[in-house]
Write a protein that holds these residues in place. Structure first.
Motif, short mmCIF file in Angstrom:
data_model
loop_
_atom_site.label_atom_id
_atom_site.label_comp_id
_atom_site.label_asym_id
_atom_site.label_seq_id
_atom_site.Cartn_x
_atom_site.Cartn_y
_atom_site.Cartn_z
N CYS A 1 0.10 0.43 -3.35
CA CYS A 1 -0.87 0.04 -4.39
C CYS A 1 -0.15 -0.12 -5.73
N PRO A 2 -0.37 -1.25 -6.41
CA PRO A 2 0.35 -1.49 -7.67
C PRO A 2 -0.14 -0.64 -8.83
N THR A 3 -1.24 0.10 -8.65
CA THR A 3 -1.74 0.92 -9.76
C THR A 3 -1.69 2.43 -9.48
N CYS B 1 -5.50 -6.86 -4.69
CA CYS B 1 -4.28 -7.50 -4.15
C CYS B 1 -4.24 -7.46 -2.63
N GLY B 2 -4.98 -6.54 -2.02
CA GLY B 2 -5.06 -6.46 -0.55
C GLY B 2 -3.90 -5.74 0.12
N ARG B 3 -2.94 -5.22 -0.65
CA ARG B 3 -1.78 -4.56 -0.01
C ARG B 3 -2.20 -3.37 0.85
N CYS B 4 -3.17 -2.59 0.36
CA CYS B 4 -3.55 -1.38 1.11
C CYS B 4 -4.15 -1.76 2.47
S1 SF4 Z 1 -6.43 -3.85 -3.03
FE1 SF4 Z 1 -5.68 -1.83 -2.41
S2 SF4 Z 1 -3.51 -1.85 -2.96
FE2 SF4 Z 1 -4.46 -3.53 -4.12
S3 SF4 Z 1 -5.08 -2.63 -6.08
FE3 SF4 Z 1 -6.86 -2.43 -4.72
S4 SF4 Z 1 -6.64 -0.37 -3.84
FE4 SF4 Z 1 -4.62 -0.92 -4.70
#
Ligand code: SF4
Ligand code: SF4
Length: 352
Positions: free
Chosen positions: A255-257, A326-329
């Motif tokens: 997660c970028p944050t 962003c969808g990374r998680c």
């Molecule tokens: S989509 Fe997931 S990885 Fe991206 S900012 Fe939100 S919680 Fe963090």
């Protein structure tokens, strides 16, 4: 003035940033993923590579064209440069404790997606530090797990950049609309080989970005997420998701944050010692250690903590959501758990 650059102009931009003494970081193809690394020229960019993403899935593939920004978010984010995964804070030896002086790096971030630009703003609210020079890449290629449009964080770059690029490949060639967001950006742009942008260039870029919003893979439910999380502390969905969650913490690492850290002291046999800081995760059992033991011992409690902070109490702490969509998680969760699906399950039956 806005300009249109070709690939030679893009190369000149990277070289100008390098020549200015900045360490230029941007997307590269490495280890079967689009990762972030130091750039020396446009030849380092992942031309012709795209990605396919889904819950628990990420694959690079060859594109039919040579787009350099034809991919969505990869496993790394800019967080690792603004808030490094591990830092030594103090060392000790015969002379006692010594603070570790870190070399200050002047970064230029190249090809920052609007979701990540928003994440940089949220993260810097917490960790501070100097603002890098930012070359944003407006998103025309949303991935299957992206939902930035529903979080108000993309696919167009709202602000916070020095230069914003929009890539286009058509019968008229491979080019980039370049728009300056700051005086520093305008000063760099003025020195690049390119032609002035016309109204049509701007209209085509706007249409490409609007089309990306329509193709976005996912969306968060339209309800007030802060209120939704606050009202559902005892929802049965927390046990349901705990049955799938491995509490591995991958979601927090990518997660970028997510900004939590833990501090560790280590000793060496020669008498030396160090104090270091490393990224930590609210999914670790000892993350909630208080006197007498951990407060959040179950997977349900830990997933609830992560999601409730990210989408809910982050608003109370920082006046904004902690999620940029962003969808990374979703892509990097080994169990394929999808935060938008979990939010939708909580929202089902709740007033909209
Ligand atoms: S989509 Fe997931 S990885 Fe991206 S900012 Fe939100 S919680 Fe963090
Ligand atoms: S939600 Fe997925 S990535 Fe996050 S801790 Fe659980 S299994 Fe790991």
């Amino acid at each position: 003035m806005d300009a249109v650059l070709d690939l030679a102009g893009l190369d000149a931009l990277i070289r100008a940033l390098v020549t200015s003494g900045r360490t230029v970081i941007g997307p590269v193809l490495r280890d079967d993923a689009i990762t972030l690394a130091e750039l020396g020229s446009a030849a380092d960019l992942p031309a012709g590579w795209g990605v396919e993403t889904g819950p628990g899935q990420y694959r690079v593939h060859r594109r039919a064209d040579d787009a350099v920004f034809g991919h969505s978010a990869g496993p790394q984010s800019w967080k690792r440069f603004l808030h490094p995964p591990r830092r030594t804070l103090l060392t000790s030896g015969p002379a006692g404790f010594q603070p570790v002086r870190e070399d200050r790096v002047e970064y230029a971030f190249f090809g920052v997606r609007p979701c990540d630009l928003s994440a940089i703003g949220k993260l810097r609210q917490i960790v501070g530090g100097p603002m890098p020079f930012v070359v944003a890449a407006q998103c025309t290629e949303p991935g299957g797990v992206c939902f930035c449009a529903s979080m108000g964080c993309g696919p167009s770059a709202g602000g916070g950049y020095d230069l914003a690029l929009t890539e286009r490949i058509d019968g008229e060639g491979h080019r980039f609309l370049a728009v300056a967001g700051t005086a520093a950006g305008a000063e760099v742009l003025d020195r690049l080989p390119g032609r002035p942008a016309h109204e049509r260039d701007v209209a085509l870029a706007e249409e490409d970005v609007a089309a990306a919003a329509r193709r976005m893979g996912r969306a968060m439910p339209g309800t007030d997420l802060r209120d939704l999380l606050a009202a559902n502390r005892e929802h049965p969905r927390w046990e349901d998701v705990a049955g799938r969650c491995l509490t591995c913490g991958n979601c927090t690492m990518v997660c970028p944050t997510c900004f939590c850290v833990s501090t560790e002291d280590t000793t060496e046999l020669d008498g030396g010692a160090a104090r270091s800081q490393r990224w930590a995760s609210c999914f670790e059992i000892d993350f909630s250690q208080l006197h007498g033991g951990a407060v959040r011992t179950s997977g349900a409690a830990r997933y609830r903590q992560w999601m409730s902070h990210k989408l809910g109490t982050w608003h109370d702490q920082f006046g904004t959501s902690g999620c940029v969509g962003c969808g990374r998680c979703i892509a990097w969760c080994p169990a394929g758990i999808d935060i938008t699906e979990e939010a939708a399950a909580l929202a089902e039956g709740a007033p909209g």
